[in-house]
Design a protein around this motif. Structure first.
Motif, short mmCIF file in Angstrom:
data_model
loop_
_atom_site.label_atom_id
_atom_site.label_comp_id
_atom_site.label_asym_id
_atom_site.label_seq_id
_atom_site.Cartn_x
_atom_site.Cartn_y
_atom_site.Cartn_z
N SER A 99 53.05 -40.18 -25.73
CA SER A 99 54.38 -40.38 -25.14
C SER A 99 55.45 -40.69 -26.18
O SER A 99 56.56 -40.15 -26.14
CB SER A 99 54.33 -41.50 -24.10
N GLU A 100 55.11 -41.55 -27.13
CA GLU A 100 56.09 -41.95 -28.14
C GLU A 100 56.46 -40.77 -29.04
O GLU A 100 57.64 -40.55 -29.36
CB GLU A 100 55.57 -43.11 -28.98
N ARG A 103 58.64 -38.51 -27.08
CA ARG A 103 59.99 -39.09 -26.92
C ARG A 103 60.82 -38.83 -28.17
O ARG A 103 61.99 -38.44 -28.08
CB ARG A 103 59.88 -40.59 -26.66
N LYS A 104 60.21 -39.03 -29.34
CA LYS A 104 60.93 -38.78 -30.59
C LYS A 104 61.25 -37.29 -30.75
O LYS A 104 62.33 -36.93 -31.22
CB LYS A 104 60.09 -39.26 -31.77
#
Length: 344
Positions: A99-100, A103-104
């Protein structure tokens, strides 16, 4: 595998018979609640699990990404990997929370879009006052300047306005290319035509530096399907680049050739390109030899060349024997299909 990986063991139908604590944490359910279900029961419909699982059973591996919806409504980006058969009816797969990273990735993509819109707006806003300044310069030329210092000042302004206009044009074209906004008006043409137009477009700058452009083409015209003005822009940018990194009085060769494809070679005897800089010459805002150029730019000309050639179904490559040995850029374009009665 790591301790943070969600490990799930499934039967041949893809339904889980055992999971580790990391899988419970990621999915948001207990092992008892996950048992008997497949990952498709927890995901949004963005990944074809049935096909992936069949591929895994047949080939021994499968991989993909999807968005997982937890019971609390939270959505996470997940990477799925089916990794091993541990028995006739037991198969191990891994889920990783990405997810991270996603997101980036989305943030970078959105920032790139905002940058492109900003550059397009900036180039338009710069061009508006430059147009007024250009008109004022023309008026001063008509009226004449009584003193040498006034004429010198007018000429300086004229040169700098021309330079700023080129920078604004480069910004606008780079923005259009990155947003896929460049359209081509393709027709069947002899390659000599855009080459002549491209060289002529910067002849004044070439002559100012006392340089010489030597154009060589075969007696039988090479025909391509392309946009005359955009191909002329390709040639103009390449010759301008060669001129910029060559000394006064230098020679630049533009050679047309035909093999399996139509070829345009632009070769100079200028500063050259260091081997470690060759891979980046076509990147936007690249300034690999900026300190050796008497004319600073934005590093967009070669990037635009790459994009325009690509839109024509062609390729462009750069080569150099190193610093002090000049450089060569080779554009390859598909040859137009022969018309009836014409030799192939």
């Amino acid at each position: 595998m790591s301790a943070l990986d969600a490990i799930l063991v499934a039967d041949s139908s893809g339904r889980y018979v055992a999971v580790n604590p990391a899988a419970e944490t990621l999915i948001g359910l207990s092992a008892r609640q996950i048992t008997g279900k497949s990952i498709a029961d927890f995901s949004l419909v963005t990944f074809d699990f049935k096909s992936a699982w069949t591929h895994f059973l047949e080939e021994g591996h499968a991989r993909g990404e999807f968005r997982l919806r937890r019971p609390d409504g939270e959505v996470r980006d997940v990477e799925f990997s089916a990794v091993a058969h541990v028995g006739p009816d037991r198969h191990v797969s891994i889920l990783r929370d990405i997810s991270e990273a996603k997101r980036k990735e989305r943030a970078l993509r959105e920032a790139s879009i905002r940058k492109d819109h900003f550059l397009a707006l900036l180039s338009h806003e710069i061009r508006n006052p430059l147009g007024a300044v250009t008109n004022a310069i023309h008026l001063l030329q008509v009226l004449g300047a009584p003193e040498p210092r006034q004429r010198e000042a007018r000429d300086i302004v004229q040169r700098q306005v021309a330079h700023l206009t080129r920078l604004a044009d480069d910004l606008l074209e780079a923005s259009r290319a990155s947003r896929g906004k460049i359209t081509l008006d393709k027709i069947d043409i002899a390659l000599d035509e855009p080459v002549s137009l491209g060289v002529e477009a910067i002849r004044a700058a070439i002559e100012k530096r006392k340089q010489k452009v030597i154009v060589t083409s075969p007696s039988i015209p090479i025909r391509v399907t392309g946009d005359v003005n955009r191909l002329a822009q390709v040639v103009s940018n390449l010759v301008h680049n060669a001129s910029k990194f060559s000394a006064e009085g230098a020679r630049i060769w533009v050679t047309l050739d035909r093999g399996a494809e139509a070829i345009i070679r632009v070769r100079d005897e200028g500063f050259g390109i260091a081997p470690d800089h060759l891979p980046e010459v076509f990147e936007s805002f690249s300034q690999f030899n900026a300190q050796h150029s008497g004319e600073q730019g934005l590093g967009l000309g070669l990037s635009l060349v790459r994009d325009l050639v690509g839109l024509h179904g062609g390729t462009v490559v750069a080569s150099s024997e190193g610093i002090g040995h000049g450089s060569e850029f080779v554009v390859s374009l598909p040859i137009a299909p022969p018309v009836s009665g014409e030799p192939a």
